[in-house]
Design a protein around this motif. Structure first.
Motif, PDB file in Angstrom:
ATOM      1  N   ILE A   1      13.322  28.924  37.923  1.00 30.12           N
ATOM      2  CA  ILE A   1      12.098  29.196  38.176  1.00 30.12           C
ATOM      3  C   ILE A   1      11.437  28.656  36.796  1.00 30.12           C
ATOM      4  CG2 ILE A   1      10.425  30.910  38.196  1.00 30.12           C
ATOM      5  CD1 ILE A   1      12.351  32.664  39.826  1.00 30.12           C
TER       6      ILE A   1
ATOM      7  N   ARG B   1       8.476  25.837  36.337  1.00 29.02           N
ATOM      8  CA  ARG B   1       7.133  26.275  35.765  1.00 29.02           C
ATOM      9  C   ARG B   1       6.901  25.319  34.770  1.00 29.02           C
ATOM     10  NH1 ARG B   1       3.948  29.192  32.227  1.00 29.02           N
ATOM     11  NH2 ARG B   1       2.649  30.806  33.349  1.00 29.02           N
TER      12      ARG B   1
ATOM     13  N   LEU C   1       5.200  31.175  41.140  1.00 32.77           N
ATOM     14  CA  LEU C   1       6.574  31.242  40.157  1.00 32.77           C
ATOM     15  C   LEU C   1       6.612  32.225  39.269  1.00 32.77           C
ATOM     16  CD1 LEU C   1       6.506  27.457  39.282  1.00 32.77           C
ATOM     17  CD2 LEU C   1       8.148  28.625  40.881  1.00 32.77           C
TER      18      LEU C   1
END
Length: 216
Positions: free
Chosen positions: A101, A105, A179
């Motif tokens: 994640i 990002r 996210l």
């Protein structure tokens, strides 16, 4: 090894979705067969597959043409994506590792900076990766196949639409919301952001395509 039909599909699909073949333009099967040095059979098979993907349409006594997307096409694709990705985001919010994640990002933020300098390709790559990896983390082969079935059309709509920084900034903001909620394991917030994102994508796509006199 790919069959001739599969190779032709890849090439013609790319030409359509990247705008080499404009919406509404006629596709001549004989010319395609001559260009690639193949018989009419693999060309016919390829056109059938492209028609199934809604990228071309056959008109009686007229021939085969690249589709001109309609407002209904955009709505149907975005509606399907919303349903699939709302579910997938909930699953991914539980399953996707935090390191992944974080990586997604960071890539999204870097892609926005590149877009602000006029380089849009990193955004398209980041956008594709975020949505694809969320779907992949469902580990649901049928859901993955359903999403892949509209992937060429999704890419095509993206290319046909405008790539203004305001659109990319809006999409990036939603991507980061999704996210961040996933990182916090906040399933409801992640799904809400995903649904809102797809609703905005539909609105922006229709507006951009109408401004270019593409959508019917």
């Amino acid at each position: 090894m790919e069959s001739i039909s599969e190779q032709l599909y890849t090439i013609l699909c790319e030409r359509i979705t990247t705008g080499v073949y404009a919406p509404g333009s006629r596709m001549d099967p004989q010319a395609v067969a001559k260009e690639f040095g193949v018989s009419r059979t693999p060309v016919r098979d390829t056109l059938v597959r492209l028609e199934h993907d809604r990228l071309v349409e056959t008109r009686p006594r007229s021939g085969t043409f690249v589709t001109r997307p309609s407002r209904q096409d955009v709505h149907e694709v975005c509606q399907l994506r919303k349903g699939l990705e709302w579910l997938a985001t909930g699953v991914a919010a539980r399953a996707m590792p935090l390191e992944q994640i974080t990586d997604l990002r960071e890539e999204a933020v870097a892609a926005l900076r590149a877009a602000e300098r006029g380089d849009y390709e990193p955004f398209f790559a980041s956008d594709t990766r975020i949505h694809r990896e969320i779907i992949t983390h469902t580990d649901n082969s049928r859901l993955i196949a359903a999403r892949e079935s509209v992937e060429p059309f999704v890419y095509w709509l993206r290319v046909l639409g405008a790539t203004g920084p305001h659109r990319l900034a809006g999409s990036t903001r939603r991507h980061l919301e999704i996210l961040d909620a996933m990182a916090a394991r906040d399933i409801e917030a992640a799904q809400e952001a995903a649904a809102l994102h797809l609703a905005e994508v539909e609105e922006w796509t229709l507006a951009d395509m109408a401004s270019h006199d593409i959508v019917t």
